[in-house]
Design a protein around this motif. Structure first.
Motif, short mmCIF file in Angstrom:
data_model
loop_
_atom_site.label_atom_id
_atom_site.label_comp_id
_atom_site.label_asym_id
_atom_site.label_seq_id
_atom_site.Cartn_x
_atom_site.Cartn_y
_atom_site.Cartn_z
N THR A 107 0.83 -1.21 0.00
CA THR A 107 0.00 0.00 0.00
C THR A 107 0.86 1.26 0.00
O THR A 107 0.58 2.22 -0.73
CB THR A 107 -0.93 0.01 1.22
N ALA A 108 1.91 1.24 0.81
CA ALA A 108 2.81 2.40 0.87
C ALA A 108 3.51 2.64 -0.47
O ALA A 108 3.66 3.78 -0.92
CB ALA A 108 3.84 2.21 1.98
N ILE A 109 3.93 1.55 -1.13
CA ILE A 109 4.57 1.67 -2.43
C ILE A 109 3.61 2.28 -3.44
O ILE A 109 3.96 3.18 -4.21
CB ILE A 109 5.08 0.30 -2.91
N MET A 110 2.36 1.78 -3.43
CA MET A 110 1.37 2.29 -4.37
C MET A 110 1.05 3.76 -4.10
O MET A 110 0.91 4.56 -5.03
CB MET A 110 0.09 1.45 -4.27
N ALA A 111 0.97 4.13 -2.83
CA ALA A 111 0.69 5.53 -2.48
C ALA A 111 1.83 6.45 -2.91
O ALA A 111 1.59 7.53 -3.49
CB ALA A 111 0.44 5.64 -0.97
N ALA A 112 3.07 6.03 -2.65
CA ALA A 112 4.22 6.85 -3.03
C ALA A 112 4.29 7.00 -4.55
O ALA A 112 4.56 8.10 -5.07
CB ALA A 112 5.51 6.22 -2.50
N SER A 126 4.28 4.61 -21.85
CA SER A 126 3.60 5.25 -20.72
C SER A 126 2.70 4.27 -19.99
O SER A 126 2.60 4.30 -18.76
CB SER A 126 2.79 6.46 -21.21
N LEU A 127 2.06 3.38 -20.73
CA LEU A 127 1.21 2.38 -20.10
C LEU A 127 2.01 1.42 -19.23
O LEU A 127 1.60 1.07 -18.12
CB LEU A 127 0.43 1.59 -21.16
N SER A 128 3.16 0.98 -19.74
CA SER A 128 3.97 0.03 -18.97
C SER A 128 4.52 0.70 -17.72
O SER A 128 4.57 0.08 -16.64
CB SER A 128 5.11 -0.51 -19.84
N ALA A 129 4.93 1.96 -17.82
CA ALA A 129 5.47 2.66 -16.66
C ALA A 129 4.41 2.87 -15.59
O ALA A 129 4.71 2.79 -14.39
CB ALA A 129 6.06 4.00 -17.10
N ILE A 130 3.17 3.12 -16.00
CA ILE A 130 2.11 3.38 -15.03
C ILE A 130 1.51 2.08 -14.50
O ILE A 130 0.87 2.05 -13.45
CB ILE A 130 1.01 4.26 -15.66
N SER A 131 1.68 0.96 -15.24
CA SER A 131 1.05 -0.31 -14.88
C SER A 131 1.90 -1.18 -13.99
O SER A 131 1.36 -2.05 -13.28
CB SER A 131 0.71 -1.10 -16.16
N VAL A 132 3.21 -1.01 -14.00
CA VAL A 132 4.09 -1.97 -13.33
C VAL A 132 3.90 -1.97 -11.81
O VAL A 132 3.88 -3.05 -11.18
CB VAL A 132 5.56 -1.72 -13.71
N ILE A 133 3.73 -0.82 -11.20
CA ILE A 133 3.56 -0.77 -9.74
C ILE A 133 2.20 -1.33 -9.32
O ILE A 133 2.13 -2.12 -8.35
CB ILE A 133 3.77 0.65 -9.20
N PRO A 134 1.08 -0.98 -10.00
CA PRO A 134 -0.17 -1.67 -9.67
C PRO A 134 -0.08 -3.18 -9.81
O PRO A 134 -0.62 -3.92 -8.99
CB PRO A 134 -1.17 -1.07 -10.67
#
Length: 213
Positions: free
Chosen positions: A42-47, A177-185
């Motif tokens: 959760t903290a990783i996703m929030a950051a 851009s999709l891969s960069a935004i998708s990897v953490i989720p």
């Protein structure tokens, strides 16, 4: 540009591995280990949401800037905040709402695969809509994971894989851009699923120990 995706994935995995190493050294039970994993993810996703949000907002406030740029920022920041609050206060309502919105986003990825030219024109005029939509849904799903870990894990995996997988079938435009935004989720979702399994295992062990001989 894919180096950004690799860096984000590596950083997230290092943090998760470090936390697991610490809880293992402290010899915590599986239930406590699961809780540590959940809060870490959760903290990783929030950051990540804060950093990505600042990056996206910076672009919008520069081009087009002014009132229009502020309106663009509010158009995604307000729904993100509202869904996150809903996930915290009313997880029973948030879970189906996020599931429907995630399904719509995956369908949009399928639509992109079928009619990529129209989507490219739309995003050229309006910005990386699919990437921003993933960000808007991912943090609320992560907040949901604090109370409904398994369901949130599957939602985040769908957000991380669905749009990018279907979009890649039609065109590689915007794939960076999709891969960069998708990897953490995606990583957050996988950690949630692992934590949910650990919690179920711990509960099963407790039930067996508590059962009468």
């Amino acid at each position: 540009m894919f180096a950004v995706t690799i860096f984000l994935a590596a950083a997230a995995l290092i943090v998760v591995a470090a936390v697991m190493g610490i809880v293992s050294l402290r010899k915590l039970d599986r239930s406590a280990q699961a809780r540590a994993l959940i809060w870490t993810a959760t903290a990783i996703m929030a950051a990540f949401t804060v950093l990505a949000g600042l990056f996206i907002s910076g672009y919008a406030l520069t081009d087009p800037g002014g009132t229009e740029g502020l309106t663009i920022v509010l158009s995604w920041a307000v729904p993100l905040a509202a869904l996150a609050v809903l996930a915290w206060l009313r997880p029973g309502w948030a879970a189906p709402a996020l599931a429907v919105l995630t399904a719509l986003l995956v369908v949009a990825g399928m639509w992109f695969a079928v009619d990529s030219a129209s989507w490219r024109a739309f995003e050229n005029a309006n910005g990386p809509v699919r990437a921003v939509a993933i960000l808007v849904l991912a943090l609320p799903a992560a907040v949901l994971g604090l109370k409904r870990t398994g369901a949130a894990g599957w939602l985040l995996v769908a957000l991380g894989l669905g749009p990018i997988a279907f979009s890649a079938l039609g065109s590689l435009a915007g794939i960076v851009s999709l891969s960069a935004i998708s990897v953490i989720p995606l990583i957050t979702g996988l950690v949630y699923l692992a934590a949910a399994r650990m919690s179920r295992s711990a509960e099963s062990a407790e039930t067996i120990r508590a059962a009468p001989a």
